[in-house]
Design a protein around this motif. Structure first.
Motif, mmCIF file in Angstrom:
data_model
loop_
_atom_site.group_PDB
_atom_site.id
_atom_site.type_symbol
_atom_site.label_atom_id
_atom_site.label_comp_id
_atom_site.label_asym_id
_atom_site.label_seq_id
_atom_site.Cartn_x
_atom_site.Cartn_y
_atom_site.Cartn_z
ATOM 1 N N ALA A 202 -7.516 -2.868 -3.690
ATOM 2 C CA ALA A 202 -7.148 -4.278 -3.509
ATOM 3 C C ALA A 202 -6.522 -4.416 -2.122
ATOM 4 O O ALA A 202 -5.860 -3.494 -1.641
ATOM 5 N N PRO A 203 -6.732 -5.568 -1.485
ATOM 6 C CA PRO A 203 -6.235 -5.722 -0.113
ATOM 7 C C PRO A 203 -4.709 -5.729 0.003
ATOM 8 O O PRO A 203 -4.176 -5.419 1.059
ATOM 9 N N ASP A 204 -4.011 -6.040 -1.081
ATOM 10 C CA ASP A 204 -2.551 -6.130 -1.008
ATOM 11 C C ASP A 204 -1.818 -4.851 -1.404
ATOM 12 O O ASP A 204 -0.599 -4.807 -1.400
ATOM 13 N N GLN A 205 -2.537 -3.784 -1.740
ATOM 14 C CA GLN A 205 -1.875 -2.569 -2.183
ATOM 15 C C GLN A 205 -1.498 -1.685 -0.993
ATOM 16 O O GLN A 205 -2.254 -1.598 -0.023
ATOM 17 N N PRO A 206 -0.336 -1.027 -1.056
ATOM 18 C CA PRO A 206 -0.009 -0.062 -0.008
ATOM 19 C C PRO A 206 -0.937 1.148 -0.147
ATOM 20 O O PRO A 206 -1.326 1.510 -1.261
ATOM 21 N N ASN A 207 -1.299 1.753 0.976
ATOM 22 C CA ASN A 207 -2.181 2.919 0.886
ATOM 23 C C ASN A 207 -1.357 4.176 0.607
ATOM 24 O O ASN A 207 -0.132 4.184 0.734
ATOM 25 N N VAL A 208 -2.033 5.230 0.214
ATOM 26 C CA VAL A 208 -1.355 6.458 -0.181
ATOM 27 C C VAL A 208 -0.544 7.061 0.964
ATOM 28 O O VAL A 208 0.572 7.522 0.728
ATOM 29 N N PRO A 209 -1.021 7.070 2.215
ATOM 30 C CA PRO A 209 -0.167 7.605 3.285
ATOM 31 C C PRO A 209 1.187 6.885 3.404
ATOM 32 O O PRO A 209 2.202 7.530 3.697
#
Length: 160
Positions: free
Chosen positions: A43-50
């Motif tokens: 989803a565009p609003d989720q923080p990425n894993v890094p």
């Protein structure tokens, strides 16, 4: 969005998507490890894993990235999840979009380890998750059930 932690047992909890700020809160509550079951870019609003990993490193928390697509969840995913739970320091907190993938992986792993499906269903229900489809358990019938050994049904047709 406020993180809602669902405590599964003394060493494992789940939630929906967490933020980098939530990592410090989890660390303050004693969490030692995170498992991310959400693929980056879902989803565009989720923080990425890094981003989450940087916060985890800063907080002294280990992170395992085990992304799972719900429609493609398979036995290898369960094996990988169990292996992560075995090697990571506890308590462990797993997250995905809503927590469903994480609790499902945990429940499938527990079933593999011999926990009764009914016990897992009840635990999931108590936390607000329906694990019936994942565990392939059908609910007990609530209507009329034909007595064992009955060779026929009584049928009433109205308005035919």
């Amino acid at each position: 969005m406020t993180m809602e932690i669902k405590q599964v047992n003394s060493t494992f909890s789940v939630s929906g998507q967490i933020s980098a700020d939530d990592v410090a809160t989890l660390a303050a509550q004693g969490v030692s490890s995170l498992i991310c079951n959400r693929p980056d870019g879902e989803a565009p609003d989720q923080p990425n894993v890094p981003e989450i990993e940087a916060a985890a490193v800063a907080a002294g928390i280990e992170l395992a990235f085990l992304p799972v697509v719900t429609s493609a969840l398979n036995e290898q995913n369960v094996t990988d999840f169990l292996a992560a739970l075995e090697r990571l320091p506890t308590p462990v907190h797993a997250y995905c979009r809503t927590g469903t993938r994480s609790i499902t992986l945990w429940a499938l792993g527990q079933r593999r380890l011999g926990v009764a499906p009914g016990e897992l269903l009840a635990l999931g229900r108590g936390l607000g998750y329906d694990l019936g489809a994942a565990l392939k358990v059908t609910p007990e019938p609530t209507g009329h059930v034909r007595p064992a050994g009955a060779s026929h049904y009584d049928i009433l047709i109205v308005g035919a």
